[in-house]
Design an enzyme around this catalytic site. Structure first.
Site, PDB file in Angstrom:
ATOM      1  N   ASP A 477      -3.632  -7.775  -2.420  1.00 18.07           N
ATOM      2  CA  ASP A 477      -3.544  -7.517  -0.993  1.00 18.07           C
ATOM      3  C   ASP A 477      -3.365  -8.840  -0.242  1.00 18.07           C
ATOM      4  OD1 ASP A 477      -3.679  -6.161   1.178  1.00 18.07           O
ATOM      5  OD2 ASP A 477      -5.577  -5.079   0.922  1.00 18.07           O
ATOM      6  N   ASP A 547      -0.519   1.429   5.375  1.00 21.01           N
ATOM      7  CA  ASP A 547      -1.843   1.823   5.347  1.00 21.01           C
ATOM      8  C   ASP A 547      -1.977   3.288   6.088  1.00 21.01           C
ATOM      9  OD1 ASP A 547      -3.227  -0.067   4.072  1.00 21.01           O
ATOM     10  OD2 ASP A 547      -4.268  -1.000   6.079  1.00 21.01           O
TER      11      ASP A 547
HETATM   12  C1  DGJ Z   1      -5.609  -3.115   3.217  1.00 17.10           C
HETATM   13  C2  DGJ Z   1      -4.912  -2.075   2.181  1.00 17.10           C
HETATM   14  O1  DGJ Z   1      -3.671  -1.932   2.841  1.00 17.10           O
HETATM   15  C3  DGJ Z   1      -5.771  -1.006   2.133  1.00 17.10           C
HETATM   16  O2  DGJ Z   1      -5.170  -0.205   1.232  1.00 17.10           O
HETATM   17  C4  DGJ Z   1      -7.182  -1.434   1.264  1.00 17.10           C
HETATM   18  O3  DGJ Z   1      -6.875  -2.013   0.196  1.00 17.10           O
HETATM   19  C5  DGJ Z   1      -7.847  -2.453   2.338  1.00 17.10           C
HETATM   20  N1  DGJ Z   1      -6.840  -3.481   2.530  1.00 17.10           N
HETATM   21  C6  DGJ Z   1      -9.020  -3.132   1.680  1.00 17.10           C
HETATM   22  O4  DGJ Z   1      -9.643  -4.081   2.408  1.00 17.10           O
END
Ligand code: DGJ
Length: 732
Positions: A477, A547
């Protein structure tokens, strides 16, 4: 496929069965472009495609006033002699001169394709592609430039990159070094970009091209959710199924610019490369700089065809290693199920239910390390939190493996929280400009990945967690944009290199991890889809798309993403309702019918579903196991755009045309409407296809259309919001 050099006319012709790319050495020795488009027969001379006439008030070259670079099309334009359009590069000499004139010296034609040092790029075997290096020299700067081209055998694709070599003793500075230029002879095109923001990534936007510059960019350190490093120019009458289109995709994950400069003489210049505003690269004697690659694709059969070219190229010549062309595992991720509030028992309970449903891989998301109970602390401390994982990653992996599941976990290696041991020990490892309070983003700072010692340190920490545990997958990430970019302790002269070196540092860490653990499947992620680019795909074959996991919004986001990227790369999960981002509730079938046009997984606690829903999940997983290879690697067609109406549709056809699957989605119910019709694509015209009890010929389905009624789509109702169905076609 061939690359021909016509010595007499000094023209190069790169061609395969579908495209031709023709360029030449101009009268002043610089490289000019003659043609890019559908395949044309090779011949000795295409000079008539250039412009040779005196024009009042236009500067000519030297004494020949009938030739001006401004009236001709250029391969890699500089600025300051007779081409006064947007330049592709700028070199600053020690005496302050910024005008260059690179003259043809020599060239090499070879089979296959060379890798770019430290950078991601497409690759090719000896029989898959041919490449050309054209070497040019500029006497004012004492610099050589190598323009590199590759043409693929079976794909309508040319790739380009550029290498600069300082041959002199004095320093020169690259103020700008874009990767590719396409100069077109007319401006009757529209520009298409893929724009958005967090949770609403890659919306297709079409803009008219008119005299002047149209451009998109990122100066956020990553390729960004705001503008994707992929553009299309298309004829105004081009649609998904017919007409000309040219795509440019950047194999890079940092700041970029892409632009179309329509001048007043009818020339349309397309440029793409590293954003010059955040770039300044000094070169000492014998030092070189290589630009990232741009992939230029062409279609004369509409945008679906252009997308399919990119999909094929990425699946066959960009994604590497053990995960190339492999069906993606069906995963269960705990993020939306627990956020950071979990311990080993809770995780094992969620995973156990996943196993019962048929899931193959369990992914432990954010919150397993350091003092990470919320997003204020812990980033940088890549050591298991003993309260949450008393048996460490190894112990948890073992328990998950014993359930019969593979195991993977989440990292965000480029970041550090001020509240972390790493930051307390090495505050100078985070970007900050002396005298300016650095901005926090999600309560975190960005680590200075332009420094090898930082990359190596993070690697060592991660290595310890991964080594010995049976890790099948890692989600990488990156949750903030870069600001306050300043690297401590380096000469001021080199600060202009930091943004690019940061990206090279990210690639370096990927390379080290992949070399040490070649079996791990990497999924890239950046607050969802903020770093969805071809550069990332070289290391991480799949990317978390957004997300926003709301089924209805996902139709739009995945639809937009599919213009540039294959379904095998599009991370798509079924999450809980009401959706945590939008508050909307759509059925579990709708959510799965969207997610199955991607890598497919779940992101919720399956223990919370009622029996009926859980049974549906089992059936969905069974279906996906049977269909995923076909869905992820078949031919994908966009049929009806969710951006244009409340009815959306797409389909996948198997390479042998024996099988097809159509996904249909309504966003809002349609009162008092008659049966909808969808004209399908890619079928065998003369073959009979069964849809349930019915059968139709391919030509009927493609020309008259599939009628959306209760016989063909029994579960579909246009009288309710968020209704969907999958329609299976099997060749008789
Ligand atoms: C952002 C990501 O897109 C989510 O899927 C998740 O992993 C969160 N960060 C975790 O902090």
């Amino acid at each position: 496929m061939n690359i021909v050099w016509h010595e007499k006319t000094k023209q190069f012709h790169l061609y395969n069965d579908t495209i031709s790319y023709i360029m030449y050495v101009q009268p002043n020795g610089e490289m000019g472009q003659l043609y890019f488009g559908g395949k044309i027969r090779d011949k000795e001379d295409f000079l008539y495609l250039s412009y040779r006439n005196f024009r009042p008030m236009v500067p000519g070259c030297g004494f020949d006033e009938t030739f001006s670079m401004e009236l001709n099309r250029q391969e890699y334009p500089g600025f300051g002699t007779t081409d006064l359009g947007t330049s592709a590069y700028q070199i600053e000499c020690e005496n302050g001169n910024r005008v260059s004139a690179f003259k043809y010296e020599s060239h090499t034609i070879y089979s296959g394709k060379k890798a770019l040092d430290g950078l991601p790029s497409t690759y090719a075997g000896e029989d898959d592609a041919m490449s050309l290096d054209v070497t040019l020299y500029d006497a004012a700067a004492d610099v050589r430039m190598v323009l590199t081209y590759t043409i693929y055998n079976t794909l309508a694709v040319v790739t380009r990159s550029v290498r600069f070599v300082n041959c002199g003793k004095k320093q020169v500075v690259l103020n700008k070094a874009l990767s590719a230029c396409v100069d077109l002879p007319d401006q009757n095109y529209e520009w298409m970009q893929f724009s958005g923001a967090w949770a609403r990534e890659r919306k297709p936007i079409v803009r008219k091209i008119e005299c002047g510059v149209v451009s998109i960019e990122s100066k956020r350190g990553g390729s960004s959710p705001n503008q994707n490093p992929f553009i299309i120019v298309k004829r105004p009458n081009t649609d998904e199924f017919s007409g000309e289109a040219i795509g440019m995709s950047f194999v890079y994950s940092g700041n970029f610019v892409a632009l179309a400069d329509a001048d007043t003489y009818g020339r349309l210049r397309l440029l793409m490369g590293i954003h010059p505003e955040t770039f300044r690269w000094p070169l000492q004697e014998n030092e070189t700089f290589t630009t990232p690659e741009v992939i230029i694709a062409y279609s004369e059969n509409g945008m679906n065809n252009l997308s399919q070219t990119y999909h094929d190229l990425y699946n066959n010549y960009l994604v590497r290693g053990n995960w190339k062309k492999r069906p993606r595992p069906i995963l269960l991720n705990n993020w939306e199920a627990t956020f950071m509030d979990f311990d080993e028992d809770k995780i094992v309970k969620i995973a156990t239910k996943g196993k019962e449903a048929g899931v193959e891989l369990f992914v432990l998301d954010d919150g397993w390390f350091g003092k990470r109970d919320d997003d204020y602390a812990g980033l940088g401390d890549w050591v298991e939190n003993p309260k949450k994982l008393p048996n460490g990653m190894k112990g948890l992996a073992k328990k998950i493996n014993e359930l019969g599941l593979e195991f993977g976990f989440w990292i965000e290696p480029e970041m550090v929280n001020p509240d972390s041991d790493l930051y307390r020990e090495h505050p100078d490892w985070a970007f900050a400009v002396p005298g300016i309070e650095p901005a926090l983003g999600r309560h975190q700072y960005v680590l200075d990945f332009s420094k090898d010692e930082v990359v190596d340190y993070i690697y060592e920490m991660l290595y310890k967690v991964i080594d010995g545990a049976n890790i099948a997958y890692i989600k990488w990430d990156m949750n903030r944009t870069l600001t306050d970019v300043f690297s401590h302790g380096i000469p001021g002269e080199l600060q202009g290199c930091v943004y690019h070196k940061y990206v090279l540092g990210v690639y370096k860490l990927y390379t080290k991890l992949i070399s040490a653990f070649p079996d791990i499947l990497f999924e890239s992620c950046s607050s969802g889809g903020a770093r969805f680019d071809a550069g990332m795909m070289y290391y991480a074959p799949q990317a978390w798309c957004s997300d926003n996991t709301d089924g209805a919004d996902r139709v739009r986001i995945q639809y937009g993403t599919s213009y540039g990227y294959p379904l095998s790369s599009i991370g798509a999960h079924v999450s809980a309702v009401p959706n945590q981002q939008t508050g909307r509730t759509v059925s579990i079938d709708f959510r799965a019918n969207v997610a199955c046009f991607g890598t497919f997984g779940y992101e919720l606690d399956l223990n919370h579903l009622d029996d009926q829903e859980f049974e549906r999940v089992k059936e969905q997983i069974k279906f996906m196991k049977e269909y995923r290879e076909f869905l992820q690697y078949g031919k994908f067609y966009r049929l009806l755009s969710p951006y244009e109406s409340d009815l959306a549709a797409w389909m996948v056809v198997s390479p042998d045309e024996k099988k097809a699957l159509v996904g249909v989605y309504t966003m809002r119910s349609m009162v008092n409407s008659v049966d909808g019709r969808i004209r399908l694509q890619g079928l065998d015209e003369s073959a009979l296809y069964c849809i349930g009890e019915q059968s139709y010929y391919g030509d009927e389905l493609m020309k008259a259309g599939l009628v959306l009624n209760g016989k063909n789509a029994p579960s579909f109702t246009k009288e309710t919001d968020y209704s969907s169905c999958l329609i299976h076609l099997i060749k008789k």
